[in-house]
Write an enzyme that holds these catalytic residues in place. Structure first.
Site, PDB file in Angstrom:
ATOM      1  N   CYS A 116      47.480  67.562  67.044  1.00  0.00           N
ATOM      2  CA  CYS A 116      47.304  67.109  68.437  1.00  0.00           C
ATOM      3  C   CYS A 116      45.974  66.406  68.639  1.00  0.00           C
ATOM      4  O   CYS A 116      45.803  65.662  69.603  1.00  0.00           O
ATOM      5  CB  CYS A 116      47.422  68.292  69.383  1.00  0.00           C
ATOM      6  SG  CYS A 116      48.893  69.267  69.070  1.00  0.00           S
ATOM      7  N   HIS A 257      44.807  66.854  76.089  1.00  0.00           N
ATOM      8  CA  HIS A 257      46.059  67.011  75.355  1.00  0.00           C
ATOM      9  C   HIS A 257      46.995  67.843  76.229  1.00  0.00           C
ATOM     10  O   HIS A 257      46.592  68.890  76.756  1.00  0.00           O
ATOM     11  CB  HIS A 257      45.769  67.707  74.021  1.00  0.00           C
ATOM     12  CG  HIS A 257      46.997  68.178  73.326  1.00  0.00           C
ATOM     13  ND1 HIS A 257      48.119  67.385  73.197  1.00  0.00           N
ATOM     14  CD2 HIS A 257      47.296  69.369  72.740  1.00  0.00           C
ATOM     15  CE1 HIS A 257      49.050  68.073  72.553  1.00  0.00           C
ATOM     16  NE2 HIS A 257      48.582  69.265  72.270  1.00  0.00           N
ATOM     17  N   ASN A 287      54.803  68.992  75.020  1.00  0.00           N
ATOM     18  CA  ASN A 287      53.695  68.745  74.087  1.00  0.00           C
ATOM     19  C   ASN A 287      54.165  67.732  73.040  1.00  0.00           C
ATOM     20  O   ASN A 287      55.029  68.037  72.224  1.00  0.00           O
ATOM     21  CB  ASN A 287      53.310  70.079  73.436  1.00  0.00           C
ATOM     22  CG  ASN A 287      52.190  69.951  72.422  1.00  0.00           C
ATOM     23  OD1 ASN A 287      51.843  68.852  71.994  1.00  0.00           O
ATOM     24  ND2 ASN A 287      51.638  71.085  72.026  1.00  0.00           N
TER      25      ASN A 287
END
Ligand code: UT7
Length: 330
Positions: A116, A257, A287
């Site tokens: 990420c 994020h 996500n």
């Protein structure tokens, strides 16, 4: 004396698959509920690649849009970086597939595996090449097809992930008020087993056993990742603000994020940052790992929340463990 060069973001592009996987769709796959997912994560739906799509095809689509946005063509690029943990193949690099699709010839292309945090790692690498004068125009992509590695029998993880790509064109500028002002990258391999895919590579090659044990899918220690993410998000915001002498009032937008709404809110509240200054789209995409920040950045700009001159703080954390932050003047 030669002027200091900065890496300015001159183009942004995104690609999201059409297929939507909603919380009610997931209710049919695992023992979960829309209420549980919404309360614990803030996610309502995510996008999923179709059979004819892959990480590289999403990445190429986002890249074409970013190039058009910058007013450039593939032939103008000096380097392609693709941040991904869901590459099309173990090798070659997904960046090479993208280079081929775009028709960019005779330039380097490589992947960055920082989960990420990958897009910010990519920005920092590109920034280094640009400020040192090695390259002038770099395409940085964050692209994932996480659904291909998601275990849709594991309710603790399958609710989180979605597919997308985002791309940014970085160009050298002598205007030192613009572009990447600061970046910080960190990793701690001691936490490798917080989130990982056990098999299918050199340590545990694919076998009937690894397939039967579902070891080609993401395994995650959700609670541990949660605690790590809250701590690192706070640390990254504090570090970026201290290093660039910023107060919350100086920041136009934080683009975190998109990991979990609770993680984001608990981290930013500590700094007295109002949620209007924090861009959130996790409800619609879940996500998307390396794609999450460029996707949110593109949306924030389209919504008029960031524009030329805006000061934006980026913060991300993920498998590795890795964490990374950046301060960018649009
Ligand atoms: O980029 C990094 C990627 N990883 C992440 O973003 C993960 C970060 N972690 C999280 O977002 C949260 O830890 C989760 C959303 C994964 C889980 O939320 P939580 O509040 O930490 O829940 P928990 O793991 O402590 O589980 C609480 C309960 C458990 O039941 P018991 O033991 O209390 O009976 C779980 O079995 O919730 C249960 N549970 C679920 N229930 C309904 C776990 N997943 C689900 C589910 N639906 N999908």
């Amino acid at each position: 004396m030669p002027k200091t060069l900065r890496a300015a973001i001159t183009g942004l592009g995104v690609a999201v698959p059409k297929k939507v996987l909603s919380n009610s769709d997931l209710e049919k796959l695992v023992d979960t509920s829309d209420e549980w997912i919404t309360q614990r994560t803030g996610i309502k739906e995510r996008r999923i690649v179709s059979a004819d799509q892959s990480t590289a095809s999403l990445a190429a689509q986002a890249s074409r849009e970013a190039l058009a946005d910058a007013g450039l063509s593939a032939g103008d690029l000096d380097l392609i970086l693709c941040a991904t943990i869901t590459p099309d193949m173990v090798f070659p690099a997904t960046a090479c597939f993208v280079q081929h699709e775009l028709g960019a010839k005779d330039i380097p292309a490589f992947d960055i595996s920082a989960a990420c945090s990958g897009f910010i790692y990519g920005l920092a690498v590109a920034g280094g090449f640009i400020t040192s004068g090695v390259y002038r125009r770099i395409l940085v992509i964050g692209a994932e097809a996480l659904s291909r590695f998601t275990d849709y029998t594991d309710r603790a993880s399958c609710i989180l992930f979605g597919d997308a790509a985002g791309a940014a064109v970085l160009e050298a500028t002598e205007d030192d008020r613009r572009g990447l002002q600061y970046s910080v990258l960190r990793a701690d391999g001691g936490g490798w087993d917080f989130i990982y895919v056990p098999a299918g590579a050199a340590r545990h090659p694919a076998s009937h056993q690894t397939v039967d044990a579902r070891e080609h899918f993401i395994k995650m220690r959700g609670r541990d990742v949660y605690k790590f993410a809250v701590e690192k998000m706070q640390w990254l915001l504090a570090d970026c603000m201290a290093h660039c002498h910023l107060t919350p009032a100086d920041i136009d937008m934080v683009i975190p994020h998109q990991v979990n709404l609770r993680i984001i809110t608990s981290a930013v509240e500590r700094f007295g940052l109002p949620m209007e200054k924090v861009y959130i789209n996790i409800d619609r995409y879940g996500n998307t790992s390396a794609a999450s920040i460029p996707l949110a950045m593109h949306e924030a700009r389209a919504a008029g929340k960031i524009k030329a001159g805006s000061l934006v703080v980026l913060a991300a954390f993920g498998a590795g463990l890795t964490w990374a932050g950046a301060v960018v003047r649009m």
